[in-house]
Design an enzyme around this catalytic site. Sequence first.
Site, PDB file in Angstrom:
ATOM      1  N   LEU A 106      -2.421 -15.938  15.933  1.00  0.00           N
ATOM      2  CA  LEU A 106      -1.870 -17.129  16.458  1.00  0.00           C
ATOM      3  C   LEU A 106      -2.613 -16.636  18.039  1.00  0.00           C
ATOM      4  O   LEU A 106      -2.795 -15.864  18.275  1.00  0.00           O
ATOM      5  CB  LEU A 106      -0.300 -16.485  16.567  1.00  0.00           C
ATOM      6  CG  LEU A 106       0.690 -17.119  15.261  1.00  0.00           C
ATOM      7  CD1 LEU A 106       1.728 -17.492  15.708  1.00  0.00           C
ATOM      8  CD2 LEU A 106       0.350 -18.819  14.602  1.00  0.00           C
ATOM      9  N   ASP A 107      -3.108 -18.276  18.217  1.00  0.00           N
ATOM     10  CA  ASP A 107      -3.501 -18.273  19.624  1.00  0.00           C
ATOM     11  C   ASP A 107      -2.680 -17.883  20.621  1.00  0.00           C
ATOM     12  O   ASP A 107      -1.205 -17.510  20.755  1.00  0.00           O
ATOM     13  CB  ASP A 107      -3.578 -19.353  20.103  1.00  0.00           C
ATOM     14  CG  ASP A 107      -5.264 -19.827  19.279  1.00  0.00           C
ATOM     15  OD1 ASP A 107      -5.444 -19.128  18.583  1.00  0.00           O
ATOM     16  OD2 ASP A 107      -5.327 -21.127  19.595  1.00  0.00           O
ATOM     17  N   LYS A 108      -3.147 -17.054  22.027  1.00  0.00           N
ATOM     18  CA  LYS A 108      -2.465 -16.131  22.329  1.00  0.00           C
ATOM     19  C   LYS A 108      -1.479 -17.147  23.511  1.00  0.00           C
ATOM     20  O   LYS A 108       0.067 -17.404  23.411  1.00  0.00           O
ATOM     21  CB  LYS A 108      -3.382 -16.761  24.280  1.00  0.00           C
ATOM     22  CG  LYS A 108      -2.345 -15.355  25.224  1.00  0.00           C
ATOM     23  CD  LYS A 108      -3.237 -15.082  26.280  1.00  0.00           C
ATOM     24  CE  LYS A 108      -2.527 -14.444  27.370  1.00  0.00           C
ATOM     25  NZ  LYS A 108      -3.100 -14.065  28.964  1.00  0.00           N
ATOM     26  N   LYS A 191      -5.245 -26.886  16.999  1.00  0.00           N
ATOM     27  CA  LYS A 191      -6.270 -27.519  17.845  1.00  0.00           C
ATOM     28  C   LYS A 191      -7.318 -28.742  17.645  1.00  0.00           C
ATOM     29  O   LYS A 191      -7.282 -29.579  18.149  1.00  0.00           O
ATOM     30  CB  LYS A 191      -6.336 -27.144  19.264  1.00  0.00           C
ATOM     31  CG  LYS A 191      -5.003 -25.764  19.390  1.00  0.00           C
ATOM     32  CD  LYS A 191      -5.125 -25.344  20.605  1.00  0.00           C
ATOM     33  CE  LYS A 191      -4.182 -24.669  20.492  1.00  0.00           C
ATOM     34  NZ  LYS A 191      -4.336 -23.198  21.729  1.00  0.00           N
TER      35      LYS A 191
END
Length: 238
Positions: A106-108, A191
């Site tokens: 998962l992205d930061k 995104k």
Amino acid sequence: MRLDKFLSQLNMGSRNDVKALIRQGKVTVNDKTETACDRKIDETVDRIVCNGQPLHYSPYVYYMMNKPAGVVSSTTDRAERTVLDLLRPLLPTQDQKRELVPVGRLDKDTEGLLLLTDDGALVHRMLAPKKHVDKTYLVTCALPLSDASVCALENGVEIGEKQPTLPARVTRVNDTVIYLTIHEGKFHQVKRMLTAVDNQVCALKRVQFGPLQLDDTLASGASRALTAEEIRMLQALK
Ligand code: URA
């Protein structure tokens, strides 16, 4: 290993809960009811059934984390705090030395359901592009989403890959918030999908990963071992 220890390691309840189950005659060992909590079993050979549910010994461990924003989904990082830095101090002593890895990234700035395990075969199965394991995200968008945008997300959008994204499922929460279920796991996929419909993600939280649902009693940053039923569902993934 003691029978009560085995049951609590498989998350059938606290040590006291499992002792009660054993004393109530809810547990069989090799088809015979066993009421002695200290009965020694060989977890790799003996057939243990609790409340009619066969319990399978696993040499691996599986943890669900409610990942907070601000930590990276890798095992080590020179500069950033990782999900392992967060999980390690919360692990029981017997799991401290295990080589756990996050299943996917998962992205930061993304929150929510992250699975961590030392079961390499499961990691491979869940991430193989051909398996199309569903992932559901709660997406907060910068702008209201038109019906045309929802339709485009559902049918597939161009995100600069060879092919458009696979059909996805959208459930509206309100004008700017949706649940989006995708069957792939391309880099920054959600995104990029929202950018493709001239919008932008303001907040992203994963709430489902294959058969696993984020436990909404887990505070941000908290983790728990998967239940025997959750592990069974993962192992049933073809
Ligand atoms: N899609 C994204 O863009 N980011 C994530 O962290 C997960 C899916």
